[in-house]
Design a protein around this motif. Structure first.
Motif, PDB file in Angstrom:
ATOM      1  N   ALA A  71     -11.781  27.613  45.073  1.00 43.13           N
ATOM      2  CA  ALA A  71     -10.456  27.029  44.904  1.00 43.13           C
ATOM      3  C   ALA A  71     -10.392  26.264  43.589  1.00 43.13           C
ATOM      4  CB  ALA A  71     -10.141  26.097  46.068  1.00 43.13           C
ATOM      5  N   CYS A  72      -9.230  26.313  42.953  1.00 42.17           N
ATOM      6  CA  CYS A  72      -9.061  25.608  41.673  1.00 42.17           C
ATOM      7  C   CYS A  72      -7.740  24.845  41.678  1.00 42.17           C
ATOM      8  CB  CYS A  72      -9.100  26.594  40.512  1.00 42.17           C
ATOM      9  SG  CYS A  72      -7.678  27.686  40.455  1.00 42.17           S
ATOM     10  N   ASP A  73      -7.587  23.953  40.730  1.00 38.12           N
ATOM     11  CA  ASP A  73      -6.374  23.172  40.590  1.00 38.12           C
ATOM     12  C   ASP A  73      -5.229  24.072  40.126  1.00 38.12           C
ATOM     13  OD1 ASP A  73      -4.395  21.450  38.940  1.00 38.12           O
ATOM     14  OD2 ASP A  73      -5.573  19.965  40.041  1.00 38.12           O
ATOM     15  N   PRO A  74      -4.050  24.005  40.758  1.00 32.48           N
ATOM     16  CA  PRO A  74      -2.942  24.879  40.368  1.00 32.48           C
ATOM     17  C   PRO A  74      -2.372  24.581  38.991  1.00 32.48           C
ATOM     18  CG  PRO A  74      -2.205  23.298  42.005  1.00 32.48           C
ATOM     19  CD  PRO A  74      -3.698  23.159  41.910  1.00 32.48           C
ATOM     20  N   ILE A  75      -2.628  23.396  38.470  1.00 30.57           N
ATOM     21  CA  ILE A  75      -2.096  23.028  37.154  1.00 30.57           C
ATOM     22  C   ILE A  75      -3.119  23.293  36.062  1.00 30.57           C
ATOM     23  CG2 ILE A  75      -1.124  21.181  35.753  1.00 30.57           C
ATOM     24  CD1 ILE A  75       0.623  22.043  38.107  1.00 30.57           C
ATOM     25  N   ASP A  76      -4.335  22.835  36.276  1.00 34.42           N
ATOM     26  CA  ASP A  76      -5.369  22.905  35.237  1.00 34.42           C
ATOM     27  C   ASP A  76      -6.145  24.220  35.330  1.00 34.42           C
ATOM     28  OD1 ASP A  76      -7.006  22.186  33.156  1.00 34.42           O
ATOM     29  OD2 ASP A  76      -8.373  21.012  34.399  1.00 34.42           O
ATOM     30  N   LYS A  77      -5.459  25.326  35.041  1.00 34.61           N
ATOM     31  CA  LYS A  77      -6.125  26.626  35.025  1.00 34.61           C
ATOM     32  C   LYS A  77      -5.470  27.498  33.953  1.00 34.61           C
ATOM     33  CE  LYS A  77      -3.342  29.129  38.460  1.00 34.61           C
ATOM     34  NZ  LYS A  77      -3.346  29.980  39.648  1.00 34.61           N
ATOM     35  N   ASN A  78      -6.264  28.407  33.382  1.00 34.49           N
ATOM     36  CA  ASN A  78      -5.784  29.247  32.287  1.00 34.49           C
ATOM     37  C   ASN A  78      -5.365  30.638  32.743  1.00 34.49           C
ATOM     38  OD1 ASN A  78      -6.262  27.290  30.267  1.00 34.49           O
ATOM     39  ND2 ASN A  78      -8.439  27.809  30.254  1.00 34.49           N
ATOM     40  N   TYR A  79      -5.761  31.034  33.948  1.00 34.88           N
ATOM     41  CA  TYR A  79      -5.497  32.383  34.425  1.00 34.88           C
ATOM     42  C   TYR A  79      -4.662  32.346  35.700  1.00 34.88           C
ATOM     43  CZ  TYR A  79      -9.608  33.312  31.479  1.00 34.88           C
ATOM     44  OH  TYR A  79     -10.504  33.385  30.445  1.00 34.88           O
ATOM     45  N   THR A  80      -3.931  33.440  35.945  1.00 33.68           N
ATOM     46  CA  THR A  80      -3.290  33.593  37.240  1.00 33.68           C
ATOM     47  C   THR A  80      -4.363  33.811  38.299  1.00 33.68           C
ATOM     48  OG1 THR A  80      -3.101  36.005  37.050  1.00 33.68           O
ATOM     49  CG2 THR A  80      -1.274  34.688  36.157  1.00 33.68           C
ATOM     50  N   ASP A  81      -3.976  33.691  39.559  1.00 31.79           N
ATOM     51  CA  ASP A  81      -4.932  33.930  40.637  1.00 31.79           C
ATOM     52  C   ASP A  81      -5.485  35.351  40.573  1.00 31.79           C
ATOM     53  OD1 ASP A  81      -4.588  31.373  41.731  1.00 31.79           O
ATOM     54  OD2 ASP A  81      -2.817  32.020  42.836  1.00 31.79           O
ATOM     55  N   THR A  82      -4.614  36.307  40.268  1.00 32.91           N
ATOM     56  CA  THR A  82      -5.064  37.698  40.191  1.00 32.91           C
ATOM     57  C   THR A  82      -6.060  37.893  39.055  1.00 32.91           C
ATOM     58  OG1 THR A  82      -2.965  38.488  41.111  1.00 32.91           O
ATOM     59  CG2 THR A  82      -4.322  40.091  39.946  1.00 32.91           C
ATOM     60  N   ARG A  87     -11.409  38.941  36.872  1.00 37.66           N
ATOM     61  CA  ARG A  87     -12.543  38.602  36.007  1.00 37.66           C
ATOM     62  C   ARG A  87     -13.810  38.366  36.832  1.00 37.66           C
ATOM     63  NH1 ARG A  87     -11.607  37.222  30.653  1.00 37.66           N
ATOM     64  NH2 ARG A  87      -9.426  37.368  29.991  1.00 37.66           N
ATOM     65  N   LEU A  88     -13.659  37.746  37.984  1.00 39.49           N
ATOM     66  CA  LEU A  88     -14.802  37.551  38.878  1.00 39.49           C
ATOM     67  C   LEU A  88     -15.360  38.908  39.307  1.00 39.49           C
ATOM     68  CD1 LEU A  88     -16.612  35.758  40.700  1.00 39.49           C
ATOM     69  CD2 LEU A  88     -14.816  35.943  42.435  1.00 39.49           C
ATOM     70  N   ALA A  89     -14.473  39.826  39.658  1.00 41.07           N
ATOM     71  CA  ALA A  89     -14.909  41.156  40.086  1.00 41.07           C
ATOM     72  C   ALA A  89     -15.641  41.886  38.963  1.00 41.07           C
ATOM     73  CB  ALA A  89     -13.706  41.973  40.552  1.00 41.07           C
ATOM     74  N   HIS A 115      -1.539  44.914  32.468  1.00 47.81           N
ATOM     75  CA  HIS A 115      -2.292  44.658  31.235  1.00 47.81           C
ATOM     76  C   HIS A 115      -3.755  44.334  31.510  1.00 47.81           C
ATOM     77  CE1 HIS A 115       1.342  43.702  28.393  1.00 47.81           C
ATOM     78  NE2 HIS A 115       1.386  44.905  28.923  1.00 47.81           N
ATOM     79  N   LEU A 116      -4.063  43.858  32.715  1.00 45.77           N
ATOM     80  CA  LEU A 116      -5.457  43.583  33.059  1.00 45.77           C
ATOM     81  C   LEU A 116      -6.323  44.843  32.988  1.00 45.77           C
ATOM     82  CD1 LEU A 116      -5.161  41.163  36.133  1.00 45.77           C
ATOM     83  CD2 LEU A 116      -5.797  40.575  33.784  1.00 45.77           C
ATOM     84  N   LEU A 138      -5.619  53.482  33.524  1.00 45.02           N
ATOM     85  CA  LEU A 138      -5.602  53.509  32.064  1.00 45.02           C
ATOM     86  C   LEU A 138      -6.691  54.450  31.573  1.00 45.02           C
ATOM     87  CD1 LEU A 138      -4.385  52.212  29.466  1.00 45.02           C
ATOM     88  CD2 LEU A 138      -6.217  50.509  29.613  1.00 45.02           C
ATOM     89  N   ILE A 139      -6.320  55.369  30.650  1.00 47.18           N
ATOM     90  CA  ILE A 139      -7.300  56.312  30.126  1.00 47.18           C
ATOM     91  C   ILE A 139      -7.273  56.302  28.601  1.00 47.18           C
ATOM     92  CG2 ILE A 139      -7.022  57.781  32.184  1.00 47.18           C
ATOM     93  CD1 ILE A 139      -5.594  59.820  30.321  1.00 47.18           C
ATOM     94  N   SER A 140      -8.374  56.780  28.001  1.00 46.48           N
ATOM     95  CA  SER A 140      -8.429  56.941  26.547  1.00 46.48           C
ATOM     96  C   SER A 140      -9.228  58.186  26.180  1.00 46.48           C
ATOM     97  CB  SER A 140      -9.051  55.701  25.883  1.00 46.48           C
ATOM     98  OG  SER A 140     -10.382  55.511  26.340  1.00 46.48           O
TER      99      SER A 140
END
Length: 212
Positions: A71-82, A87-89, A115-116, A138-140
């Motif tokens: 769990a993290c603070d809803p204000i002091d975070k740089n990323y959305t929950d997703t 990134r954890l995954a 975009h992720l 997404l493919i290249s």
């Protein structure tokens, strides 16, 4: 290495999403995605987010039933929950990522989540976004598509330009075509047979398979 990680986020979810789960999957619930899993008899291996979408009682249940809760603070975070879940995954070095509940009524969140796919692509991890009607990847490089229950195939550039696009086995073929941001040339194609091939020389191309 993990076989596959499935992320449940807080967007559009329903019973259809549960059918995507395999017994060997690692399940990550992002915010209310963890609540959805528990409401349907599934315990997330990891629950992550600021959990501003759940009640205090639901949070107690999430902590009790999840393998691990971050769990993290809803204000002091740089990323959305997703994005935190994503990134954890990626740090867990999966073979494949499946993202469910990442599309919904908030178009800004939906677009950010598409975009992720750039992050996983850069790390060589196959990632797919799915909802009840769409599958997005997404493919290249050259990719073979098999016939599925998503008959419509649309191609949209995620990089400014995608060059050398050649389609084989599609109703509307392309030969050495270029797609740039803002073009709709690649919308609503269909496979003619059991499979089709998409060749890409340079650029990042979204492949969106849909059903009505």
């Amino acid at each position: 290495m993990q076989q596959r990680i499935v992320i449940f986020a807080g967007g559009n979810l329903g019973p259809w999403a549960l059918g995507h789960i395999h017994s060997s999957d690692t399940l990550i619930g992002a915010d209310s995605g963890a609540k959805f899993l528990m409401e349907h008899g599934r315990s997330p291996h990891i629950a992550i987010g600021d959990f501003d979408s759940v009640t205090e009682a639901e949070m107690v249940e999430i902590r009790a039933k999840s393998g691990n809760t971050i769990a993290c603070d809803p204000i002091d975070k740089n990323y959305t929950d997703t994005e935190m879940a994503f990134r954890l995954a990626l740090d867990m070095k999966p073979r494949q990522l499946l993202l469910l509940g990442v599309l919904g009524t908030r178009f800004d969140h939906s677009l950010a989540n598409v975009h992720l796919l750039m992050l996983s692509h850069e790390q060589g991890v196959e990632a797919v976004i799915a909802d009840e009607h769409n599958e997005i990847r997404l493919i290249s490089k050259t990719t073979v598509l098999k016939r599925s229950d998503h008959p419509q195939v649309s191609l949209l550039p995620l990089s400014e330009k995608v060059t050398g696009i050649t389609l084989t086995g599609f109703q509307y073929p392309l030969i050495e075509a270029t797609l740039t941001i803002g073009m709709s040339l690649g919308i609503s194609n269909v496979l003619l047979g059991d499979e089709g091939t998409i060749e890409v020389r340079e650029g990042k191309l979204l492949v969106i398979r849909s059903r009505d």
